[in-house]
Design a protein around this motif. Structure first.
Motif, PDB file in Angstrom:
ATOM      1  N   THR A  50       0.831  -1.183   0.000  1.00 56.94           N
ATOM      2  CA  THR A  50       0.000   0.000   0.000  1.00 56.94           C
ATOM      3  C   THR A  50       0.873   1.242   0.000  1.00 56.94           C
ATOM      4  O   THR A  50       2.036   1.191   0.426  1.00 56.94           O
ATOM      5  CB  THR A  50      -0.955   0.018   1.208  1.00 56.94           C
ATOM      6  OG1 THR A  50      -1.818   1.171   1.124  1.00 56.94           O
ATOM      7  CG2 THR A  50      -0.198   0.090   2.525  1.00 56.94           C
ATOM      8  N   VAL A  99      -8.891   3.625  -1.217  1.00 62.14           N
ATOM      9  CA  VAL A  99      -9.729   4.057  -0.101  1.00 62.14           C
ATOM     10  C   VAL A  99      -9.456   5.537   0.131  1.00 62.14           C
ATOM     11  O   VAL A  99      -8.304   5.977   0.088  1.00 62.14           O
ATOM     12  CB  VAL A  99      -9.477   3.231   1.172  1.00 62.14           C
ATOM     13  CG1 VAL A  99      -8.016   3.261   1.588  1.00 62.14           C
ATOM     14  CG2 VAL A  99     -10.369   3.689   2.315  1.00 62.14           C
ATOM     15  N   ASP A 101      -8.483   8.289   2.026  1.00 60.42           N
ATOM     16  CA  ASP A 101      -7.686   8.258   3.251  1.00 60.42           C
ATOM     17  C   ASP A 101      -6.470   9.142   3.046  1.00 60.42           C
ATOM     18  O   ASP A 101      -5.631   8.840   2.194  1.00 60.42           O
ATOM     19  CB  ASP A 101      -7.269   6.810   3.541  1.00 60.42           C
ATOM     20  CG  ASP A 101      -6.241   6.697   4.650  1.00 60.42           C
ATOM     21  OD1 ASP A 101      -5.702   5.584   4.837  1.00 60.42           O
ATOM     22  OD2 ASP A 101      -5.974   7.692   5.349  1.00 60.42           O
ATOM     23  N   THR A 106       0.992   4.176   7.895  1.00 64.91           N
ATOM     24  CA  THR A 106       0.255   2.945   7.656  1.00 64.91           C
ATOM     25  C   THR A 106       0.223   2.124   8.931  1.00 64.91           C
ATOM     26  O   THR A 106       1.279   1.819   9.493  1.00 64.91           O
ATOM     27  CB  THR A 106       0.896   2.138   6.520  1.00 64.91           C
ATOM     28  OG1 THR A 106       0.856   2.916   5.313  1.00 64.91           O
ATOM     29  CG2 THR A 106       0.147   0.840   6.298  1.00 64.91           C
ATOM     30  N   LEU A 109      -4.441  -2.037  10.263  1.00 66.62           N
ATOM     31  CA  LEU A 109      -5.802  -1.989   9.729  1.00 66.62           C
ATOM     32  C   LEU A 109      -5.814  -1.660   8.243  1.00 66.62           C
ATOM     33  O   LEU A 109      -6.648  -2.159   7.483  1.00 66.62           O
ATOM     34  CB  LEU A 109      -6.617  -0.933  10.501  1.00 66.62           C
ATOM     35  CG  LEU A 109      -7.994  -0.570   9.946  1.00 66.62           C
ATOM     36  CD1 LEU A 109      -8.931  -1.753  10.062  1.00 66.62           C
ATOM     37  CD2 LEU A 109      -8.551   0.655  10.633  1.00 66.62           C
ATOM     38  N   MET A 110      -4.884  -0.839   7.819  1.00 66.30           N
ATOM     39  CA  MET A 110      -4.850  -0.336   6.439  1.00 66.30           C
ATOM     40  C   MET A 110      -4.284  -1.347   5.460  1.00 66.30           C
ATOM     41  O   MET A 110      -4.118  -1.042   4.277  1.00 66.30           O
ATOM     42  CB  MET A 110      -4.043   0.959   6.395  1.00 66.30           C
ATOM     43  CG  MET A 110      -4.629   2.043   7.265  1.00 66.30           C
ATOM     44  SD  MET A 110      -3.496   3.437   7.432  1.00 66.30           S
ATOM     45  CE  MET A 110      -4.462   4.536   8.458  1.00 66.30           C
ATOM     46  N   THR A 111      -3.970  -2.545   5.917  1.00 69.59           N
ATOM     47  CA  THR A 111      -3.509  -3.601   5.027  1.00 69.59           C
ATOM     48  C   THR A 111      -4.572  -4.676   4.841  1.00 69.59           C
ATOM     49  O   THR A 111      -4.304  -5.710   4.237  1.00 69.59           O
ATOM     50  CB  THR A 111      -2.222  -4.238   5.556  1.00 69.59           C
ATOM     51  OG1 THR A 111      -2.513  -4.936   6.771  1.00 69.59           O
ATOM     52  CG2 THR A 111      -1.139  -3.199   5.817  1.00 69.59           C
ATOM     53  N   ARG A 112      -5.755  -4.424   5.341  1.00 72.93           N
ATOM     54  CA  ARG A 112      -6.827  -5.407   5.256  1.00 72.93           C
ATOM     55  C   ARG A 112      -7.735  -5.129   4.068  1.00 72.93           C
ATOM     56  O   ARG A 112      -8.008  -3.978   3.740  1.00 72.93           O
ATOM     57  CB  ARG A 112      -7.632  -5.413   6.557  1.00 72.93           C
ATOM     58  CG  ARG A 112      -6.803  -5.810   7.759  1.00 72.93           C
ATOM     59  CD  ARG A 112      -7.578  -5.717   9.051  1.00 72.93           C
ATOM     60  NE  ARG A 112      -6.718  -5.974  10.204  1.00 72.93           N
ATOM     61  CZ  ARG A 112      -7.096  -5.802  11.460  1.00 72.93           C
ATOM     62  NH1 ARG A 112      -8.322  -5.369  11.733  1.00 72.93           N
ATOM     63  NH2 ARG A 112      -6.263  -6.050  12.448  1.00 72.93           N
ATOM     64  N   TYR A 115     -10.638  -2.666   4.473  1.00 76.40           N
ATOM     65  CA  TYR A 115     -10.377  -1.229   4.641  1.00 76.40           C
ATOM     66  C   TYR A 115     -10.564  -0.476   3.336  1.00 76.40           C
ATOM     67  O   TYR A 115     -10.858   0.706   3.329  1.00 76.40           O
ATOM     68  CB  TYR A 115      -8.961  -1.036   5.174  1.00 76.40           C
ATOM     69  CG  TYR A 115      -8.638   0.389   5.537  1.00 76.40           C
ATOM     70  CD1 TYR A 115      -7.783   1.159   4.750  1.00 76.40           C
ATOM     71  CD2 TYR A 115      -9.180   0.982   6.676  1.00 76.40           C
ATOM     72  CE1 TYR A 115      -7.491   2.465   5.076  1.00 76.40           C
ATOM     73  CE2 TYR A 115      -8.891   2.291   7.012  1.00 76.40           C
ATOM     74  CZ  TYR A 115      -8.043   3.029   6.204  1.00 76.40           C
ATOM     75  OH  TYR A 115      -7.751   4.329   6.544  1.00 76.40           O
ATOM     76  N   PHE A 116     -10.387  -1.169   2.230  1.00 74.43           N
ATOM     77  CA  PHE A 116     -10.421  -0.523   0.920  1.00 74.43           C
ATOM     78  C   PHE A 116     -11.837  -0.512   0.358  1.00 74.43           C
ATOM     79  O   PHE A 116     -12.594  -1.464   0.503  1.00 74.43           O
ATOM     80  CB  PHE A 116      -9.445  -1.215  -0.035  1.00 74.43           C
ATOM     81  CG  PHE A 116      -8.019  -0.889   0.297  1.00 74.43           C
ATOM     82  CD1 PHE A 116      -7.363  -1.544   1.333  1.00 74.43           C
ATOM     83  CD2 PHE A 116      -7.336   0.089  -0.402  1.00 74.43           C
ATOM     84  CE1 PHE A 116      -6.052  -1.217   1.674  1.00 74.43           C
ATOM     85  CE2 PHE A 116      -6.029   0.422  -0.086  1.00 74.43           C
ATOM     86  CZ  PHE A 116      -5.389  -0.235   0.955  1.00 74.43           C
ATOM     87  N   GLN A 117     -12.175   0.591  -0.307  1.00 74.10           N
ATOM     88  CA  GLN A 117     -13.551   0.846  -0.733  1.00 74.10           C
ATOM     89  C   GLN A 117     -13.798   0.502  -2.189  1.00 74.10           C
ATOM     90  O   GLN A 117     -14.918   0.166  -2.571  1.00 74.10           O
ATOM     91  CB  GLN A 117     -13.882   2.328  -0.525  1.00 74.10           C
ATOM     92  CG  GLN A 117     -13.763   2.809   0.905  1.00 74.10           C
ATOM     93  CD  GLN A 117     -13.744   4.335   1.016  1.00 74.10           C
ATOM     94  OE1 GLN A 117     -13.228   5.027   0.145  1.00 74.10           O
ATOM     95  NE2 GLN A 117     -14.296   4.856   2.095  1.00 74.10           N
TER      96      GLN A 117
END
Length: 129
Positions: A50, A99, A101, A106, A109-112, A115-117
């Motif tokens: 990411t 996402v 953001d 990082t 949570l932001m690697t799941r 989390y991405f939209q």
């Protein structure tokens, strides 16, 4: 929100390189954290890497650290994944994700995936031995 289209997948021999591209449209690209995920046959989708909205911070899965590099060009609304020293176990469909953001760090949570939209349709990378 943005729409994402990946390109650059293909067949490569082990040890080779590929560069994936993800083109974004329809949104303020520089408001989005971007990520690459992959899904091998019969396996769950997993985090690859990411990058923050400004490109200032990146994070990688241990399995690709030192071999893959994520980058982005906000002027071109694009994010890239340079993949070197490819291995057969890198074979998967690679997905670009976004996402909204503007954080500059990082956290786990932001690697799941959740989390991405927004997700692209994926591009297949096959690494032959």
């Amino acid at each position: 929100q943005v729409q994402l289209v990946e390109s650059g997948g293909g067949l490569v021999q082990a040890g080779g390189s590929l560069r994936l591209s993800c083109a974004a449209s329809g949104g303020a690209f520089d408001s989005y954290r971007m990520g690459w995920f992959r899904q091998a046959p019969g396996k769950e989708r997993e985090f690859v890497t990411t990058i923050t909205w400004n490109g200032g911070s990146t994070s990688y899965a241990d399995s690709v650290k030192g071999r893959f590099t994520i980058s982005r060009d906000n002027a071109k609304n694009a994010v890239y994944l340079q993949m070197n020293s490819l291995k057969p176990e890198d074979t998967a469909v690679y997905y670009c994700a976004a996402v909204r953001d503007k954080s500059i760090i990082t956290v786990p949570l932001m690697t799941r995936t959740g989390y991405f939209q927004v997700w692209g349709q994926g591009t297949l990378v096959t690494v032959s031995s």
